[in-house]
Design a protein around this motif. Structure first.
Motif, PDB file in Angstrom:
ATOM      1  N   PRO A  10      15.882   6.297  40.624  1.00 34.85           N
ATOM      2  CA  PRO A  10      16.955   7.299  40.685  1.00 34.85           C
ATOM      3  C   PRO A  10      17.339   7.591  42.132  1.00 34.85           C
ATOM      4  N   HIS A  77      11.100  13.821  44.255  1.00 34.44           N
ATOM      5  CA  HIS A  77      12.039  14.160  43.178  1.00 34.44           C
ATOM      6  C   HIS A  77      13.373  13.436  43.365  1.00 34.44           C
ATOM      7  N   TRP A  79      16.926  11.980  40.746  1.00 31.89           N
ATOM      8  CA  TRP A  79      17.555  11.954  39.436  1.00 31.89           C
ATOM      9  C   TRP A  79      18.801  11.092  39.499  1.00 31.89           C
ATOM     10  N   GLU A  80      19.226  10.633  38.333  1.00 31.68           N
ATOM     11  CA  GLU A  80      20.472   9.863  38.237  1.00 31.68           C
ATOM     12  C   GLU A  80      20.896   9.816  36.775  1.00 31.68           C
ATOM     13  N   VAL A  86      19.512   8.908  31.316  1.00 30.15           N
ATOM     14  CA  VAL A  86      19.199   9.898  32.346  1.00 30.15           C
ATOM     15  C   VAL A  86      17.863   9.481  32.939  1.00 30.15           C
ATOM     16  N   THR A  88      14.795  10.338  35.808  1.00 25.69           N
ATOM     17  CA  THR A  88      14.216  11.298  36.742  1.00 25.69           C
ATOM     18  C   THR A  88      12.895  10.763  37.271  1.00 25.69           C
ATOM     19  N   SER A  90       9.610  12.709  39.304  1.00 26.18           N
ATOM     20  CA  SER A  90       9.149  14.027  39.737  1.00 26.18           C
ATOM     21  C   SER A  90       7.655  14.003  40.007  1.00 26.18           C
ATOM     22  N   ILE A 137      15.952  17.970  35.336  1.00 26.84           N
ATOM     23  CA  ILE A 137      16.503  17.700  36.659  1.00 26.84           C
ATOM     24  C   ILE A 137      16.476  19.043  37.372  1.00 26.84           C
TER      25      ILE A 137
END
Length: 164
Positions: A10, A77, A79-80, A86, A88, A90, A137
């Protein structure tokens, strides 16, 4: 069956304010611990070596959780959102990578705690038809979070699938 989708890491980080918000959130419980230690020292000043040891452990805990962890979390972290899924990544000590297919999206929610509101941040939770739980997210600027929610809603609506 189509060609497999190639997944890159991401690309998008949280808001630049995220480390500060995470640091302040981590500092609040430590303030209570420091206050309790000060009261303990005032009420019972015997054994200064014990007070010093507990104080040193507290300083170390504060440095790790208020300085190191927020910076490390920000570096990890990501995201995309693509038309297919989706993504992520993390964590800080234990890292997790989640990929939720758009066809499995059931709901998209936002959450803003007191520190989030103070710094104009929002968190997006994407609930899927998965036993693994929701994809989160975190620490997005509020306008970015609003665009993410709108984008996910549009993509999910285009699919026209029931995610159950």
């Amino acid at each position: 069956m189509g060609a497999p989708v190639q997944m890159a890491e991401p690309a998008y980080p949280p808001s630049r304010s995220a480390p500060l918000v995470w640091a302040l959130g981590a500092a609040i419980p430590w303030l209570a611990a420091v206050f309790a230690q000060l009261i303990w020292f005032v009420l019972d000043p015997r054994m200064p070596w014990l007070h010093a040891a507990v104080g040193a452990a507290t300083v170390l805990g504060v440095l790790v959780s208020v300085v190191v962890v927020p910076i490390w979390r920000y570096r990890v972290h990501r995201w995309e959102i693509s038309p297919q899924a989706v993504f992520t990544r993390s964590g800080w000590l234990v890292q997790e990578r989640r990929i939720a297919p758009i066809s499995r999206v059931q709901t998209v929610d936002t959450y803003r705690g007191p520190l989030d509101r103070l710094f104009g941040l929002s968190n997006v939770t994407v609930t899927t038809a998965s036993s693994a739980g929701a994809v989160r997210i975190v620490a997005l600027d509020a306008p970015v979070a609003d665009r993410v929610v709108a984008q996910l809603t549009d993509i999910a609506a285009l699919g026209g699938h029931d995610a159950t």
